[in-house]
Design a protein around this motif. Structure first.
Motif, mmCIF file in Angstrom:
data_model
loop_
_atom_site.group_PDB
_atom_site.id
_atom_site.type_symbol
_atom_site.label_atom_id
_atom_site.label_comp_id
_atom_site.label_asym_id
_atom_site.label_seq_id
_atom_site.Cartn_x
_atom_site.Cartn_y
_atom_site.Cartn_z
ATOM 1 N N THR A 187 1.050 -1.465 0.161
ATOM 2 C CA THR A 187 -0.389 0.055 0.289
ATOM 3 C C THR A 187 0.624 1.352 0.028
ATOM 4 N N PRO A 195 -6.772 6.344 -5.768
ATOM 5 C CA PRO A 195 -7.320 6.194 -4.571
ATOM 6 C C PRO A 195 -7.941 5.095 -4.858
ATOM 7 N N ALA A 196 -8.736 4.029 -5.810
ATOM 8 C CA ALA A 196 -9.017 3.339 -5.818
ATOM 9 C C ALA A 196 -8.361 1.746 -5.152
ATOM 10 N N GLY A 199 -7.117 2.012 -1.675
ATOM 11 C CA GLY A 199 -8.103 1.088 -1.591
ATOM 12 C C GLY A 199 -7.853 -0.438 -1.338
ATOM 13 N N HIS A 200 -7.832 -0.088 -2.510
ATOM 14 C CA HIS A 200 -7.732 -1.773 -2.191
ATOM 15 C C HIS A 200 -6.820 -2.490 -2.226
ATOM 16 N N ALA A 203 -7.587 -3.208 1.818
ATOM 17 C CA ALA A 203 -8.908 -4.017 2.486
ATOM 18 C C ALA A 203 -7.913 -5.688 2.035
#
Length: 283
Positions: A187, A195-196, A199-200, A203
């Protein structure tokens, strides 16, 4: 059966609650996290125990799916076998047992009792002990110590799979954290990008922690307890044999010797004296 039901309740409750809150199951499928956690756990078992204990553990876990084999009918079979053996020795003398205890797995007598005959440890334990009884070479005190020693060593060996599963369960949260930290590293490398995508990665890192904790407290530790319970059941089965043989060796009547075995059975599955007597005498 109850192992599968229990695991189904655990996993079902977690995933149903997760989806009810709006979660997506697809987000939890992070193959890289599974490989990290599962591979680390497998490697730790090999480092600590080697391959044979790992294979024995897998077989023990598969055995849980069959349920506890030490049921009331199996104990009734054991009591009947012990009684018939003691009666044979009383009618024809201890020498009549020689042909059966020398090679129990091909014995026409023991083959009449399928569960006992297929129970390698129990069959060998009884045969080896009766060889000593037939020879008359040891006192009853020494015979008791000898059986206790055999049972203690066997019990320690039988507990090995449960101990391995428990240790893996205890280590699972740590392996989950390792997977999560690696996810955080990935990350951090993606910061400044989409940004997506960030976020993945976050997660995926959290899934590692989730999987480690779930495997520890929802799967491995309960299965370790189930394995211990099965080993305890086997120990009680073996103790029933011990008490019956010891009673017979000191000169008790066959029915009295078998009663010692019956008293060693858990009350929940213990046949009554009347049930036992009826079975022994073929009524």
């Amino acid at each position: 059966m109850f192992v599968l039901i229990g695991l189904g309740v655990v996993l079902g409750s977690i995933f149903v609650g997760y989806t009810m809150a709006g979660g997506s199951i697809g987000v939890l499928i992070q193959v890289s996290e599974f490989i990290t956690i599962g591979g680390s756990a497998l490697g730790s078992v090999l480092v600590a125990n080697g391959l044979p204990p790992l294979i024995a553990t897998i077989k023990a876990l598969i055995g849980l799916l069959k349920g506890n084999p030490y049921t009331k009918p199996k104990y009734m079979e054991l009591l009947k076998m012990l009684y018939d053996m003691f009666m044979l020795a009383r009618r024809e003398g201890l020498v009549a047992l020689d042909q059966h205890v020398e090679n129990p797995h091909s014995s026409s007598f023991f083959s009449q009792y399928p569960f006992f005959h297929n129970h390698h440890h129990a069959c060998a334990f009884l045969a080896d002990t009766m060889k000593v009884v037939v020879s008359g070479s040891v006192s009853n005190y020494d015979l008791s110590d000898m059986m206790d020693l055999d049972l203690e060593v066997s019990h320690h060996s039988a507990l090995k799979p449960a101990q391995i599963v428990q240790k893996v369960g205890d280590a699972m949260p740590g392996f989950g954290i390792v997977a999560a930290v690696l996810g955080v590293v990935i990350t951090m490398g993606a910061i400044g990008g989409d940004p997506a995508e960030i976020g993945h990665h976050v997660a995926a890192a959290l899934v590692g922690t989730f999987v480690g904790i779930l495997l520890a407290y929802g799967i491995f530790n309960p299965m370790s307890t189930a394995l211990e319970e099965q080993v305890t059941s086997e120990a009680q089965y073996m103790l029933a044999i011990k008490h019956a043989v010891l009673s017979f060796a000191r000169g008790d009547a066959p029915l009295t010797a078998v009663e010692f075995a019956r008293r060693n059975i858990e009350p929940e599955i213990r046949p009554s004296f009347a049930e036992m007597e009826s079975s022994l005498k073929g009524k």
